[in-house]
Design a protein around this motif. Structure first.
Motif, mmCIF file in Angstrom:
data_model
loop_
_atom_site.group_PDB
_atom_site.id
_atom_site.type_symbol
_atom_site.label_atom_id
_atom_site.label_comp_id
_atom_site.label_asym_id
_atom_site.label_seq_id
_atom_site.Cartn_x
_atom_site.Cartn_y
_atom_site.Cartn_z
ATOM 1 N N SER A 46 3.884 6.182 -5.145
ATOM 2 C CA SER A 46 3.896 6.312 -6.608
ATOM 3 C C SER A 46 2.804 7.250 -7.116
ATOM 4 N N GLY A 47 1.882 7.632 -6.211
ATOM 5 C CA GLY A 47 0.785 8.503 -6.638
ATOM 6 C C GLY A 47 -0.429 7.732 -7.144
ATOM 7 N N LYS A 48 -0.351 6.398 -7.190
ATOM 8 C CA LYS A 48 -1.487 5.605 -7.682
ATOM 9 C C LYS A 48 -2.608 5.509 -6.649
ATOM 10 N N TRP A 49 -2.249 5.663 -5.378
ATOM 11 C CA TRP A 49 -3.217 5.477 -4.281
ATOM 12 C C TRP A 49 -3.182 6.740 -3.400
ATOM 13 N N PRO A 50 -3.727 7.855 -3.918
ATOM 14 C CA PRO A 50 -3.497 9.133 -3.226
ATOM 15 C C PRO A 50 -4.150 9.258 -1.844
ATOM 16 N N HIS A 51 -5.238 8.528 -1.580
ATOM 17 C CA HIS A 51 -5.900 8.675 -0.273
ATOM 18 C C HIS A 51 -6.258 7.319 0.301
ATOM 19 N N ILE A 52 -6.049 7.154 1.597
ATOM 20 C CA ILE A 52 -6.548 5.973 2.323
ATOM 21 C C ILE A 52 -6.935 6.425 3.719
ATOM 22 N N TRP A 53 -8.224 6.145 4.084
ATOM 23 C CA TRP A 53 -8.720 6.507 5.401
ATOM 24 C C TRP A 53 -9.336 5.285 6.062
ATOM 25 N N ARG A 54 -9.257 5.209 7.368
ATOM 26 C CA ARG A 54 -9.929 4.160 8.139
ATOM 27 C C ARG A 54 -11.386 4.541 8.343
ATOM 28 N N VAL A 55 -12.304 3.579 8.199
ATOM 29 C CA VAL A 55 -13.714 3.788 8.539
ATOM 30 C C VAL A 55 -13.864 3.588 10.048
ATOM 31 N N SER A 83 0.836 -1.197 0.000
ATOM 32 C CA SER A 83 0.000 0.000 0.000
ATOM 33 C C SER A 83 0.878 1.257 0.000
ATOM 34 N N GLN A 84 1.912 1.259 0.819
ATOM 35 C CA GLN A 84 2.742 2.469 0.922
ATOM 36 C C GLN A 84 3.524 2.714 -0.362
ATOM 37 N N VAL A 89 -8.958 6.385 -2.403
ATOM 38 C CA VAL A 89 -9.084 6.909 -3.761
ATOM 39 C C VAL A 89 -7.873 6.424 -4.542
ATOM 40 N N PHE A 90 -8.127 5.869 -5.736
ATOM 41 C CA PHE A 90 -7.052 5.430 -6.625
ATOM 42 C C PHE A 90 -7.010 6.344 -7.857
ATOM 43 N N ASP A 91 -5.808 6.572 -8.353
ATOM 44 C CA ASP A 91 -5.602 7.400 -9.548
ATOM 45 C C ASP A 91 -4.817 6.557 -10.546
ATOM 46 N N VAL A 92 -5.535 6.029 -11.544
ATOM 47 C CA VAL A 92 -4.926 5.067 -12.462
ATOM 48 C C VAL A 92 -5.211 5.463 -13.913
ATOM 49 N N ASP A 93 -4.581 4.764 -14.825
ATOM 50 C CA ASP A 93 -4.749 5.084 -16.247
ATOM 51 C C ASP A 93 -5.900 4.308 -16.899
#
Lengths: 91, 91, 91, 91, 91, 91, 91, 91, 91, 91
Positions: free
Chosen positions: C37-46, C31-32, C55-59
């Motif tokens: 790499s910028g592919k996984w810009p946000h991760i929050w715990r519920v 994950s880190q 949030v993922f940022d992919v092509d």
């Protein structure tokens, strides 16, 4: 890039008949234009329902949203979008 | 005659690894044979899931049931079947 | 191209403790690396759950599926994917 | 303190067109003011829907409720709120 | 800052009886310590269920998540969290 | 005897504005009278919704039903009732 | 004070047969004792299911919870409780 | 008196193969005996599922429950029962 | 032969007040006549809802359907029917 | 080729009474014509509902869709279609 899209149509009963006819005509033309362009490669009717199951082939999420948002029937549809990827067993 | 079919796979964690590998190999061969025959014209992976969305082209409900029942992964899948008809706007 | 992704984790209670610890360590490293790499810009715990909203940022859809499929915890997660587009009111 | 918020918009078809236009203009201005203030750091459109997925950054539950309650489109929206916490794997 | 929290408990039948007894004793002590501190002002049993409806009073989402994550029964519970705000009719 | 009660309010858009204002005023007075009497010890707003989560303290099911049925907003509310019992870990 | 209660029974297949038989015998005795006392005036089988729909007549929520919690089959049941009040059309 | 009945079968993977084979053989014999007697006039396979949709013709609810309860596969089935009446348009 | 029946009433707000009053009066008379005849042995109000849970005692599915179909409030109700059988633990 | 079809009817209250009566008469005639032709071999009323459960016998999905789409009540119905296959235990 492919997406499976299901659209369930619910046109209000009191929509003006001319507006209704015009909207349906524009929907058909719009859909066929996208089919011809290759953006909307498949559209099937769901048996027993005023619904379709479609496949879209677009370059981005944004392009898909724009195509769907501009459907003449958009205000009267519930739309469910499922992103697809190639299947490893596909030939 | 077309059907939209979604298959969600859930292989038990304690399945014998050889049985598992063999089942997956047989599933792939079986699927590709049906794809080549024209009975299973589309298979796509659902993004983020061990699932596929497929389209089958068969002569009857009974033929579809036989094809699905004989999937090597059938005991480990939940299958949802939607009958399709031609869409009046399809080109 | 952005996707909202919710992952609900359910690790079997009888998973070997070493396998469990190793899987969690690999998940964190994986994950880190994607975050860097910028592919996984946000991760929050519920709050109150063994879940995250990311949030993922992919092509492409395919790239997203590959990233998710290779998560070390993938076999123990239920994943829900929502494609996103720019919002017209976003500044 | 972060919250994930999904808003699904359903404006009645018979809303007066001027009221509708005015409400939408006020909604946009209100949203952009909160975005500029840092209270509403993310807003994305959900593909195929008149919906957004947002992230709010507020000091309390009460502040979040006040921000949402005062949305000009509030009477026409269904809102789903999920409290978030930092994720231990976030970098 | 208040949250309504419902916890549904499902302890595996094959949990070692000593581990079970110890976990329940620690859960009770942990809960009572939080009740005494004012962080967990209300806890009620749901009639006919191994469940409780509680109210937590915390300073942040993060604090609430930490309190819940550290419940000795957390691995055996499904937890539903609803953020609360003051009601305008409350006296 | 305690009950957890959630009320979701949905006032029709075309309700006469005076009737609406009068109903809301009577609802507030009625609620505050019951709060003062000790029958309605807690009322909280659900964040992001025209809803409340309340606790009632009554002598019987019948008394609770009469209190709820006579809410001025009753015709416009969906009400969910959960009977509560003392929790063995409560201090 | 009446409650409608539905109980769905799901006894684990691997429960020791003697424990199972003993539990069922104790459940029957317990139920019949409560029926004789007037606390459990009605119990019916749901057609096609290992379930019952019952009516309880108790003095308080707490009494109902204690009766249900002490059912020998309680650990293997899902219980749904609906508080009842007299109906104005009842004769 | 007719009832529509859907049965979804889920035989545990670890059931002893001889017990399984015996149960299936007894189920088939039991079903065919009831079909011959006229009590179970219709049984169809649901396409893509280990399920059937059936029609039963019985004298009472109690008779239907006894028939279903004694199905050899009853412990491994979820059963949904819908009472039917003559349709005024039936010829 | 017994059936558990739940009726949820939703009378349209714009129903003519006289029609409404007349329908309610006829509903009450009809219900009480059936109660007196022994066909409708139990009717209870669901706490917090415009709903009842009832038990009907009829000779056939068809008789039950006729009784329900002729309820003056039938067009404004959602009705859920559960067939009942004697419970083996009933005294 | 058989299909199980459930139709739930919801005719708008404000439909012109003559249109309503005419639609119902045409629905009945249309249904009976299809029953006589063997295309619609079974139709049963669902007890307590304005619904039917039917069986259709058609040559293709397309034929079934055409039959359903042309039901005079189609605009006022929700239709659920389940494809059927012969059951291996059927006699």
């Amino acid at each position: 890039m492919l997406f499976s899209v299901r659209m369930d149509v619910d046109i209000p009963r009191d929509l003006d008949p001319e507006v209704r006819a015009d909207t349906l005509a524009r929907e058909k033309a719009y859909s066929q234009e996208l089919q011809r362009s290759g953006k909307w490669p498949h559209i099937w009717r769901v048996v027993g329902a005023y619904s379709n199951i479609s496949v879209f082939d677009v370059d981005s999420n944004e392009e898909l949203h724009d195509l769907l948002w501009n459907l003449p029937l958009f205000p009267y549809m519930t739309i469910d979008v499922t992103p697809l990827a190639p299947h490893p067993s596909a030939i």
